[in-house]
Scaffold this motif. Structure first.
Motif, mmCIF file in Angstrom:
data_model
loop_
_atom_site.group_PDB
_atom_site.id
_atom_site.type_symbol
_atom_site.label_atom_id
_atom_site.label_comp_id
_atom_site.label_asym_id
_atom_site.label_seq_id
_atom_site.Cartn_x
_atom_site.Cartn_y
_atom_site.Cartn_z
ATOM 1 N N HIS A 254 0.819 -1.399 -0.235
ATOM 2 C CA HIS A 254 -0.256 -0.306 0.032
ATOM 3 C C HIS A 254 0.719 1.116 0.070
ATOM 4 C CE1 HIS A 254 1.131 -0.379 4.302
ATOM 5 N NE2 HIS A 254 0.670 0.527 4.426
ATOM 6 N N LEU A 255 2.161 0.962 0.321
ATOM 7 C CA LEU A 255 3.054 2.197 -0.306
ATOM 8 C C LEU A 255 3.632 2.686 -1.051
ATOM 9 C CD1 LEU A 255 4.317 1.698 3.607
ATOM 10 C CD2 LEU A 255 2.698 3.370 3.445
ATOM 11 N N LYS A 256 3.830 1.811 -1.952
ATOM 12 C CA LYS A 256 3.804 2.099 -3.617
ATOM 13 C C LYS A 256 3.400 2.750 -3.806
ATOM 14 C CE LYS A 256 3.172 -2.458 -5.152
ATOM 15 N NZ LYS A 256 3.836 -3.741 -5.812
ATOM 16 N N ASP A 257 4.508 3.864 -5.087
ATOM 17 C CA ASP A 257 3.891 4.778 -5.612
ATOM 18 C C ASP A 257 4.174 5.249 -7.153
ATOM 19 O OD1 ASP A 257 3.215 7.418 -5.988
ATOM 20 O OD2 ASP A 257 4.505 8.265 -5.908
ATOM 21 N N SER B 237 8.211 7.292 2.065
ATOM 22 C CA SER B 237 6.939 5.957 2.317
ATOM 23 C C SER B 237 7.124 5.338 3.005
ATOM 24 C CB SER B 237 6.266 5.731 0.966
ATOM 25 O OG SER B 237 6.138 6.950 0.126
ATOM 26 N N PHE B 238 7.440 4.722 2.996
ATOM 27 C CA PHE B 238 8.114 3.858 4.508
ATOM 28 C C PHE B 238 8.779 4.679 5.600
ATOM 29 C CE2 PHE B 238 10.805 1.599 6.716
ATOM 30 C CZ PHE B 238 10.390 0.599 7.859
ATOM 31 N N GLY B 239 9.344 5.866 6.091
ATOM 32 C CA GLY B 239 10.036 6.441 7.019
ATOM 33 C C GLY B 239 8.951 6.918 7.837
ATOM 34 N N ALA B 240 7.697 7.081 7.035
ATOM 35 C CA ALA B 240 6.078 8.152 7.178
ATOM 36 C C ALA B 240 5.306 7.659 8.188
ATOM 37 C CB ALA B 240 5.446 9.317 6.430
ATOM 38 N N GLN B 241 5.888 6.350 8.380
ATOM 39 C CA GLN B 241 4.808 5.373 9.114
ATOM 40 C C GLN B 241 5.180 5.784 10.624
ATOM 41 O OE1 GLN B 241 3.695 1.404 7.455
ATOM 42 N NE2 GLN B 241 5.906 1.730 6.778
ATOM 43 N N ALA B 242 4.562 5.026 11.744
ATOM 44 C CA ALA B 242 4.624 5.688 12.896
ATOM 45 C C ALA B 242 4.306 4.249 13.647
ATOM 46 C CB ALA B 242 3.456 6.702 13.390
ATOM 47 N N PHE B 243 5.655 3.518 14.194
ATOM 48 C CA PHE B 243 5.743 2.046 14.868
ATOM 49 C C PHE B 243 5.384 1.550 15.774
ATOM 50 C CE2 PHE B 243 7.860 1.028 10.541
ATOM 51 C CZ PHE B 243 6.897 -0.344 9.824
ATOM 52 N N PRO B 244 4.726 1.141 17.193
ATOM 53 C CA PRO B 244 5.037 1.277 18.297
ATOM 54 C C PRO B 244 6.234 0.876 18.761
ATOM 55 C CG PRO B 244 2.896 0.496 17.414
ATOM 56 C CD PRO B 244 3.103 0.096 16.270
ATOM 57 N N LEU B 245 6.959 1.450 19.310
ATOM 58 C CA LEU B 245 8.289 0.588 19.967
ATOM 59 C C LEU B 245 8.603 0.688 21.451
ATOM 60 C CD1 LEU B 245 10.982 0.519 19.560
ATOM 61 C CD2 LEU B 245 11.347 2.503 20.242
ATOM 62 N N PRO B 246 7.637 -1.081 21.821
ATOM 63 C CA PRO B 246 7.915 -1.366 23.288
ATOM 64 C C PRO B 246 9.292 -1.852 24.034
ATOM 65 C CG PRO B 246 6.609 -3.035 21.472
ATOM 66 C CD PRO B 246 8.021 -2.088 21.058
ATOM 67 N N PRO B 247 9.404 -1.627 24.841
ATOM 68 C CA PRO B 247 10.783 -2.067 25.912
ATOM 69 C C PRO B 247 11.642 -3.372 25.250
ATOM 70 C CG PRO B 247 9.154 -1.337 27.197
ATOM 71 C CD PRO B 247 8.682 -1.669 25.856
ATOM 72 N N LEU B 248 12.801 -2.836 25.210
ATOM 73 C CA LEU B 248 13.874 -3.450 24.165
ATOM 74 C C LEU B 248 13.073 -5.388 24.745
ATOM 75 C CD1 LEU B 248 15.773 -4.702 22.255
ATOM 76 C CD2 LEU B 248 17.435 -4.566 23.691
ATOM 77 N N GLU B 249 13.418 -5.965 26.067
ATOM 78 C CA GLU B 249 12.514 -6.671 26.561
ATOM 79 C C GLU B 249 11.324 -7.246 26.122
ATOM 80 O OE1 GLU B 249 15.002 -9.135 27.589
ATOM 81 O OE2 GLU B 249 16.580 -7.464 27.639
ATOM 82 N N GLN B 250 10.514 -7.097 26.468
ATOM 83 C CA GLN B 250 8.818 -6.717 25.428
ATOM 84 C C GLN B 250 9.545 -7.330 23.960
ATOM 85 O OE1 GLN B 250 5.887 -6.786 26.636
ATOM 86 N NE2 GLN B 250 7.330 -6.875 28.317
ATOM 87 N N GLN B 251 10.529 -6.185 23.667
ATOM 88 C CA GLN B 251 10.474 -6.512 22.566
ATOM 89 C C GLN B 251 11.107 -8.577 21.540
ATOM 90 O OE1 GLN B 251 12.717 -3.312 19.212
ATOM 91 N NE2 GLN B 251 12.422 -2.102 21.228
ATOM 92 N N ARG B 252 12.215 -8.554 22.321
ATOM 93 C CA ARG B 252 12.490 -9.730 22.468
ATOM 94 C C ARG B 252 11.473 -11.126 22.679
ATOM 95 N NH1 ARG B 252 18.148 -7.774 25.499
ATOM 96 N NH2 ARG B 252 19.208 -6.997 24.033
ATOM 97 N N ALA B 253 10.926 -10.755 23.850
ATOM 98 C CA ALA B 253 9.800 -11.420 23.948
ATOM 99 C C ALA B 253 8.627 -11.792 23.059
ATOM 100 C CB ALA B 253 8.901 -11.293 25.224
ATOM 101 N N ILE B 254 8.689 -10.946 22.627
ATOM 102 C CA ILE B 254 7.534 -11.060 21.560
ATOM 103 C C ILE B 254 7.569 -11.761 20.283
ATOM 104 C CG2 ILE B 254 6.343 -9.208 19.602
ATOM 105 C CD1 ILE B 254 5.927 -7.088 21.415
ATOM 106 N N ALA B 255 9.380 -11.138 19.651
ATOM 107 C CA ALA B 255 9.974 -12.098 18.812
ATOM 108 C C ALA B 255 9.896 -13.361 19.555
ATOM 109 C CB ALA B 255 11.177 -11.511 18.340
ATOM 110 N N HIS B 256 10.186 -13.882 19.902
ATOM 111 C CA HIS B 256 10.095 -15.605 20.705
ATOM 112 C C HIS B 256 9.130 -15.635 19.957
ATOM 113 C CE1 HIS B 256 11.635 -18.770 23.034
ATOM 114 N NE2 HIS B 256 10.759 -18.482 23.388
ATOM 115 N N ILE B 257 7.999 -15.058 21.039
ATOM 116 C CA ILE B 257 6.987 -15.958 20.817
ATOM 117 C C ILE B 257 6.135 -16.042 19.053
ATOM 118 C CG2 ILE B 257 4.385 -15.411 21.490
ATOM 119 C CD1 ILE B 257 5.252 -15.089 23.899
ATOM 120 N N LEU B 258 6.592 -15.139 19.341
ATOM 121 C CA LEU B 258 5.710 -14.946 17.327
ATOM 122 C C LEU B 258 7.465 -16.046 16.070
ATOM 123 C CD1 LEU B 258 5.164 -11.453 16.592
ATOM 124 C CD2 LEU B 258 3.491 -13.592 17.390
#
Length: 422
Positions: free
Chosen positions: A123-126, A137-158
């Motif tokens: 959807h970002l292509k032009d 276009s990619f850089g104008a998106q807003a991403f949630p940023l959990p704490p690093l340990e939460q990121q690692r735990a999320i990545a581990h589960i997924l």
């Protein structure tokens, strides 16, 4: 407290509303740099094990890497879907894709991979002739940023769920290769019959070995076996023009199975049909489908209930087991594809006459039943693996937006995965 958008950004597509996001939002341009790949045409690639990635994913191998792994590759341009790929090892990216570089120390790259894969890139292509994903276009998106340990735990589960899906895929490759090798040897090359004629030692268990005759008849097939057209060993039910069965209530409807669904599975883009579709056109897990038009392919269906659209056959048999019928469809598939490709139309196809011209060799019923003791479990296990992978993918896709937004925390997610029903 609800998150707020950074200046000059929009919330990445597919994420919950702002009031449902509980992590800080950060502009993608402040989290990641998109690094250009480097051209590497096929004729310049040397034999090696380094994966090469392009805009749609992996496209070959080479003997040297452009980037150190692990890494994430994002498709950059082209009419097709832009890939989001994870490479555990060193890799090469050609000039139609980007390599993703974290700009901060508090970023887990695998978490970033799951996040970007979820929100998507198309959807970002032009552009029209060669649509492109720009860095802006990619850089104008807003991403949630959990704490690093939460990121690692999320990545581990997924990642655990993804790893199991990948393991099932590799297992199925092995199971399918084993089944096809056996069936080709038995019914196409007639290996056991030839071995008996040449006086070689048995290479199958004695109870199977005795099922194969010791010579060929005057037609060149094993003595006592029959030769039958493909359309005589199976029924080929063509699907319906399902626009005649519109879905009045989406909650009381069936996804329409077209060639795209046969190739890639059910998606949010799949059409819906009323449940008033005649029962014989309702597809369920384990049914064998064969597209006779466009992209000719065949497979056992594992995507849940659906309605059979025109251009697809539901293949059944009252006399022969489906492991045997599916073998003969696969055996003739390359020839069918060549016939379709030769048609001077926009959508090549085969006709029922081609099913009649495609011959099969059939052993007596009692012998076939005993042969199935070895082959059928391979086919059934592959279907079970596909069904398990579908369930795992559904769990992953349910968890992902909730984890990324902060709505669901790690302990809750672990309990969710451990529930017996899942």
């Amino acid at each position: 407290m609800a998150a707020s958008l950074p200046t000059g950004t929009t919330l990445a597509r597919g994420l919950p509303a702002l009031e449902q996001i509980y992590w800080p939002l950060v502009a993608a341009r402040d989290l990641f740099q998109l690094r250009y790949g480097k051209a590497l045409v096929e004729t310049s690639r040397r034999p090696g094990s380094v994966p090469v990635y392009g805009t749609n994913g992996r496209c070959g191998t080479h003997d040297s890497a452009l980037f150190k792994g692990p890494g994430v590759v994002l498709g950059r341009k082209g009419q097709g879907p832009l890939g989001v790929e994870w490479s555990a090892d060193d890799y090469w990216v050609i000039d139609t894709a980007y390599s993703l570089l974290p700009l901060r120390a508090d970023i887990d790259l695998r978490h970033g991979y799951f996040l970007i894969k979820y929100v998507g890139l198309n959807h970002l292509k032009d552009g029209t002739s060669n649509p492109t994903l720009s860095r802006d276009s990619f850089g104008a998106q807003a991403f949630p940023l959990p704490p690093l340990e939460q990121q690692r735990a999320i990545a581990h589960i997924l990642g655990t769920l993804d790893d199991k899906i990948e393991l099932n895929r590799r297992r199925n490759e092995t199971l399918e290769a084993m089944a096809r090798a056996l069936l080709k040897d038995w019914f196409v090359d007639f290996g056991p019959v030839r071995a008996k004629m040449e006086g070689r030692e048995p290479y199958l268990p004695a109870d199977l070995w005795e099922l194969f005759p010791g010579r060929f008849d005057d037609e060149g097939k094993p003595e006592g076996w029959d030769m039958r057209p493909l359309d005589e060993i199976a029924n080929f039910l063509n699907g319906l023009a399902l626009q005649k069965f519109p879905a009045a209530d989406p909650d009381q409807s069936l996804p329409v199975i077209k060639i795209a669904e046969l190739r890639s599975g059910i998606s949010r883009k799949s059409d819906r049909a009323s449940r008033d579709v005649p029962e014989k056109y309702v597809i369920r897990d384990g049914d064998f489908l064969f597209s006779w038009s466009g992209s000719l392919m065949a497979k056992f269906w594992t995507e849940g209930e659906g309605a059979l659209n025109q251009h697809l056959f539901k293949v059944t048999s009252d006399r022969y087991p489906m492991w045997f019928v599916s073998h003969w469809v696969y055996q003739h598939l390359a020839a069918f594809q060549a016939i379709a490709a030769s048609k001077a139309t926009t959508m090549g196809h085969i006709q029922r006459g081609h099913l009649k011209a495609a011959m099969t060799v059939c052993p007596p019923g009692d012998a076939l039943e005993r042969m199935g003791v070895m082959v059928e479990p391979l086919v059934d296990q592959a279907i079970r693996n596909e069904l398990e992978s579908r369930s795992l993918a559904q769990i992953r896709d349910t968890l992902l937006p909730k984890l990324i937004s902060g709505e669901l925390r790690i302990k809750d997610a672990e309990k969710f995965i451990e529930e017996p029903a899942l």
